[in-house]
Write an enzyme that holds these catalytic residues in place. Structure first.
Site, PDB file in Angstrom:
ATOM      1  N   CYS A 112       0.829  -1.208   0.000  1.00 51.47           N
ATOM      2  CA  CYS A 112       0.000   0.000   0.000  1.00 51.47           C
ATOM      3  C   CYS A 112       0.862   1.256   0.000  1.00 51.47           C
ATOM      4  O   CYS A 112       0.533   2.256  -0.642  1.00 51.47           O
ATOM      5  CB  CYS A 112      -0.950  -0.006   1.186  1.00 51.47           C
ATOM      6  N   HIS A 122      -1.818   1.596   7.335  1.00 48.10           N
ATOM      7  CA  HIS A 122      -2.234   1.438   5.938  1.00 48.10           C
ATOM      8  C   HIS A 122      -2.151   2.786   5.228  1.00 48.10           C
ATOM      9  O   HIS A 122      -2.771   3.758   5.658  1.00 48.10           O
ATOM     10  CB  HIS A 122      -3.658   0.894   5.878  1.00 48.10           C
ATOM     11  N   ASN A 158      -8.163   3.821  -2.137  1.00 50.79           N
ATOM     12  CA  ASN A 158      -7.546   2.630  -1.573  1.00 50.79           C
ATOM     13  C   ASN A 158      -6.861   1.823  -2.672  1.00 50.79           C
ATOM     14  O   ASN A 158      -6.910   2.187  -3.855  1.00 50.79           O
ATOM     15  CB  ASN A 158      -8.610   1.784  -0.857  1.00 50.79           C
TER      16      ASN A 158
END
Length: 371
Positions: free
Chosen positions: A151, A289, A326
Site C-alpha cells: 500500500c 495502511h 484505496n
C-alpha cells in the site's frame, strides 16, 4: 432470494440471540427458512472462496458469523453515515486481515525533516469541496495490491503521477514494481513506509513507466531493474505536512493529492458512507495502511435510510469528510474509495501526511481542483 434478503433475515436471527447458536451451525434443529451456511455459500460464490478441508470450512464459517456480528455493532456505534457488512474480507480474523493487507506499524520517528505549512496557508479560505477525481486524467484507476503488502508503494506512486500530471500536463503511469524491487530496505511485498518509496525515487533519479516495468506483486523474486528502463517521472524532494486538517485541505486543493497513513481496522467491514469513528473503535495512534487523499466535501443534512444491518433510520447531520483512494480493487468500498469524517483526526488520518515535490520547469496554466 437475493443476498441482501438473506443477510437481512440472518441478522434478524442474530439480533434475536440466535445468530451464533449451534442450531445455525448444524442441521440438528431441523429446517429453517435460512441458515448461516446458506449465507456463507453465497459469500463463497461471490468472492470465489474454497477451503481445503471440512475443519477449515467450519473455522471460516465461524469467523464469518463473528464478522457479521461485528459489522452490526459497528453499524450501531458509528457516528457518521458509514454502512458496514459483508466484504471480501469477511472470512478473515482481524489479525489475519492486518497481517495480509496492512503495513508495519509506522514508527514514531520519521526521516529527519521539518513539517511544512506554507506561510500563506493561514487565513486563506479553503473551498467547500475538492475532488481531484473529477479533473481529467489526473487520478489513475484503482489498483489491487492483492496479497502484496505494498500500500505504501501504491500510495506514493499515485501521489507522484498525479502531481506530475498536474504540474507537467503529461499523462504518466509510474511503476509500483520498481519501488518494490529497489526499495532501500529490501522489504518488497513485506511492507514499508511511504518515505521509503520517496527515498527510492530520489536514489534512482526517477521512476520507469508501469508499461515498461509492470506490477508483479509477490509472484517473483525482487530484483532491481531501475537502470534498465527510461524514467518517465521524477521528484525534487518530499515533505511531511502539518497535521492541521485545515492546512491539509488547503494544500490538497492548491497542489494536488497527498498520501496519508491510517488505522485500517474498520475498513475490513466497510461498504460505503462516511466513517466517523471514536478513538476507542479506531485508535488514531496505531496507523498501518497508506492511501491517497484525493479530496474533501460535506454531506447534506437529512435522514439516513436503513441498511441491511440496521433497518432503523437515523438523523444524518451535515458531515465534512475526506475522500481517499484505496488499493484493494474497484469492487471494494465506494468503487475503490472510502470516506472518513474530517475534523477530528479520524483513524489517524493526519498523523503522517506526506507528498512529493514535483516542480515544472515551464510555467503552465494551473489545474485547479474541481468542486
Amino acid at each position: 432470494m437475493t443476498l441482501t434478503a438473506h443477510l437481512s433475515y440472518f441478522l434478524v436471527l442474530l439480533l434475536a440471540g440466535q445468530g451464533l447458536s449451534d442450531s445455525l451451525l448444524t442441521k440438528d434443529a431441523g429446517p429453517r427458512p435460512l441458515e448461516l451456511k446458506e449465507v456463507f455459500k453465497l459469500f463463497q460464490i461471490r468472492f470465489n472462496r474454497s477451503y481445503w478441508n471440512p475443519a477449515e470450512y467450519t473455522r471460516r464459517l465461524s469467523i464469518f458469523a463473528h464478522n457479521l456480528a461485528q459489522a452490526q455493532r459497528l453499524q450501531q456505534e458509528d457516528l457518521g453515515t458509514a454502512e458496514f457488512g459483508e466484504t471480501p474480507f469477511s472470512d478473515l480474523t482481524e489479525e489475519e486481515f492486518g497481517q495480509l493487507y496492512g503495513q508495519e506499524r509506522s514508527p514514531e520517528r520519521t526521516p529527519n525533516m521539518t513539517k511544512k505549512v506554507e506561510s500563506n496557508t493561514w487565513g486563506e479560505s479553503v473551498p467547500r469541496t475538492c475532488d481531484w477525481r473529477k479533473a481529467k486524467n489526473i487520478i489513475s484507476s484503482v489498483k489491487n495490491q492483492g496479497s502484496c503488502k505494498c500500500c505504501w508503494a501504491m500510495a506514493a506512486a499515485d501521489n507522484i503521477q498525479a502531481l506530475w500530471r498536474i504540474k507537467h500536463q503529461q499523462f504518466v503511469d509510474v511503476s509500483v514494481q520498481e519501488l518494490l524491487d529497489c526499495e532501500r530496505c529490501g522489504n518488497g511485498c513485506n511492507g514499508g513506509f511511504v518515505w521509503d518509496a520517496y527515498l527510492t525515487v530520489l536514489n534512482n533519479s526517477g521512476l520507469a513507466s508501469e508499461k515498461d516495468y509492470p506490477f508483479q506483486g509477490d509472484r517473483k523474486p525482487h530484483r532491481c531493474l531501475a537502470k534498465k528502463y527510461k524514467k518517465v517521472a521524477w521528484i525534487q524532494d518530499f515533505t511531511m505536512l502539518s497535521n492541521n486538517e485545515q492546512a491539509i485541505a488547503h494544500y490538497l486543493a492548491v497542489h494536488g493529492p497527498i498520501t496519508v497513513t491510517i488505522n485500517m481496522k474498520l475498513l475490513q467491514h466497510y461498504q460505503k458512507g462516511v466513517i466517523k469513528a471514536t478513538p476507542s473503535s479506531c485508535d488514531p495512534r496505531q496507523v498501518d495502511h497508506s492511501v491517497l487523499l484525493v479530496g474533501f466535501g460535506k454531506e447534506k443534512e437529512g435522514m439516513q435510510t436503513g441498511t441491511v444491518l440496521s433497518h432503523s433510520r437515523k438523523r444524518r447531520h451535515s458531515s465534512p469528510y475526506w475522500i481517499l483512494k484505496n488499493s484493494w480493487g474497484a469492487h471494494w468500498g465506494e468503487k475503490g474509495y472510502f470516506r472518513l469524517y474530517r475534523g477530528n483526526n479520524t483513524c489517524g488520518v493526519t498523523k503522517y501526511p506526506f507528498t512529493a515535490q514535483v516542480d515544472s520547469p515551464v510555467k503552465k496554466a494551473r489545474t485547479s481542483c474541481p468542486p
